[in-house]
Design a protein around this motif. Sequence first.
Motif, PDB file in Angstrom:
ATOM      1  N   SER A   1     -23.355 -67.256  27.253  1.00  0.00           N
ATOM      2  CA  SER A   1     -21.975 -67.470  27.697  1.00  0.00           C
ATOM      3  C   SER A   1     -20.976 -66.635  26.901  1.00  0.00           C
ATOM      4  O   SER A   1     -19.785 -66.684  27.183  1.00  0.00           O
ATOM      5  N   GLU A   2     -21.465 -65.877  25.931  1.00  0.00           N
ATOM      6  CA  GLU A   2     -20.540 -65.045  25.150  1.00  0.00           C
ATOM      7  C   GLU A   2     -21.178 -63.706  24.851  1.00  0.00           C
ATOM      8  O   GLU A   2     -22.271 -63.631  24.293  1.00  0.00           O
ATOM      9  N   TRP A   3     -20.485 -62.660  25.229  1.00  0.00           N
ATOM     10  CA  TRP A   3     -20.836 -61.306  24.826  1.00  0.00           C
ATOM     11  C   TRP A   3     -19.590 -60.449  24.925  1.00  0.00           C
ATOM     12  O   TRP A   3     -18.630 -60.774  25.613  1.00  0.00           O
ATOM     13  N   ALA A   4     -19.571 -59.348  24.182  1.00  0.00           N
ATOM     14  CA  ALA A   4     -18.397 -58.471  24.131  1.00  0.00           C
ATOM     15  C   ALA A   4     -18.870 -57.054  23.849  1.00  0.00           C
ATOM     16  O   ALA A   4     -19.935 -56.851  23.246  1.00  0.00           O
ATOM     17  N   PHE A   5     -18.047 -56.087  24.232  1.00  0.00           N
ATOM     18  CA  PHE A   5     -18.473 -54.696  24.166  1.00  0.00           C
ATOM     19  C   PHE A   5     -17.336 -53.815  23.650  1.00  0.00           C
ATOM     20  O   PHE A   5     -16.167 -54.067  23.928  1.00  0.00           O
ATOM     21  N   ARG A   6     -17.723 -52.785  22.909  1.00  0.00           N
ATOM     22  CA  ARG A   6     -16.740 -51.880  22.306  1.00  0.00           C
ATOM     23  C   ARG A   6     -17.125 -50.448  22.605  1.00  0.00           C
ATOM     24  O   ARG A   6     -18.302 -50.071  22.555  1.00  0.00           O
ATOM     25  N   SER A   7     -16.115 -49.631  22.883  1.00  0.00           N
ATOM     26  CA  SER A   7     -16.376 -48.233  23.228  1.00  0.00           C
ATOM     27  C   SER A   7     -16.625 -47.394  21.983  1.00  0.00           C
ATOM     28  O   SER A   7     -16.370 -47.812  20.849  1.00  0.00           O
ATOM     29  N   ALA A   8     -17.102 -46.176  22.210  1.00  0.00           N
ATOM     30  CA  ALA A   8     -17.201 -45.178  21.147  1.00  0.00           C
ATOM     31  C   ALA A   8     -15.790 -44.800  20.692  1.00  0.00           C
ATOM     32  O   ALA A   8     -14.819 -45.006  21.420  1.00  0.00           O
ATOM     33  N   PRO A   9     -15.651 -44.257  19.486  1.00  0.00           N
ATOM     34  CA  PRO A   9     -14.326 -43.846  19.019  1.00  0.00           C
ATOM     35  C   PRO A   9     -13.679 -42.808  19.932  1.00  0.00           C
ATOM     36  O   PRO A   9     -14.341 -41.895  20.440  1.00  0.00           O
ATOM     37  N   ILE A  10     -12.397 -42.979  20.150  1.00  0.00           N
ATOM     38  CA  ILE A  10     -11.608 -42.020  20.924  1.00  0.00           C
ATOM     39  C   ILE A  10     -10.494 -41.511  20.019  1.00  0.00           C
ATOM     40  O   ILE A  10      -9.656 -42.282  19.550  1.00  0.00           O
ATOM     41  N   TYR A  11     -10.496 -40.224  19.758  1.00  0.00           N
ATOM     42  CA  TYR A  11      -9.414 -39.612  18.992  1.00  0.00           C
ATOM     43  C   TYR A  11      -8.386 -39.055  19.996  1.00  0.00           C
ATOM     44  O   TYR A  11      -7.380 -39.683  20.254  1.00  0.00           O
TER      45      TYR A  11
END
Length: 209
Positions: free
Chosen positions: A64-74
């Motif tokens: 019931s819980e998950w989250a996602f993060r992108s690669a760094p963006i400069y």
Amino acid sequence: MRAKLLSWSLFASLIHGASIASAGVAIPSDVSVDVQASQSTNLHPGDRVTFTVTATNHGPSVISEWAFRSAPIYDELDLGTTSTDCFGQFFVSVVDLENSFYYNLNWYPPHEPVLVGQSIVCHVSMDYTTYAPPVYEFGYSLSSYLSDLDPSNNASFIALTRAAAPPLAVPATSGSSLTALFLVLAIAARMRTCRVVSKEVQGSGVNSL
């Protein structure tokens, strides 16, 4: 969600991210992330790229819980052009380095049961910029405060490749231009021959004296 909403939620998202990141959550299942791009090669500044992010619960448990993060963006992608259909919370966070900083795009789906074998899909679109290097890898991964049963498939990245610079155009030479060039070269050669003959005659005159 429009870019204005992304920037509006930035401050709140930083506080929210800091509060949950310190907790640490173990997911009792295997989660995978897959990222695809509408275009990944021969990219020009201003090209719009849509990323399809797919997260899948491979089991054995309902989560019931998950989250996602992108690669760094400069500066490789223009955050001001971001649009998305990701449901739940989608926001920008900033990572401050000693001499620079970068952005992440974060996706927190709603805390709702995700069955074994079920996938959720999110689309994120941004414009490619002139600051992108020849090859830039972008993707998503399971947020760092989370862990699951198999970390080997928790991230997916795709290489974005800049279009090669066009070759320098060499103007075509017309027939009349070639004729004129030939005449100039012929006249120059004739004048050089005359100067050489003149010097020889002068030299002969000196020797006869």
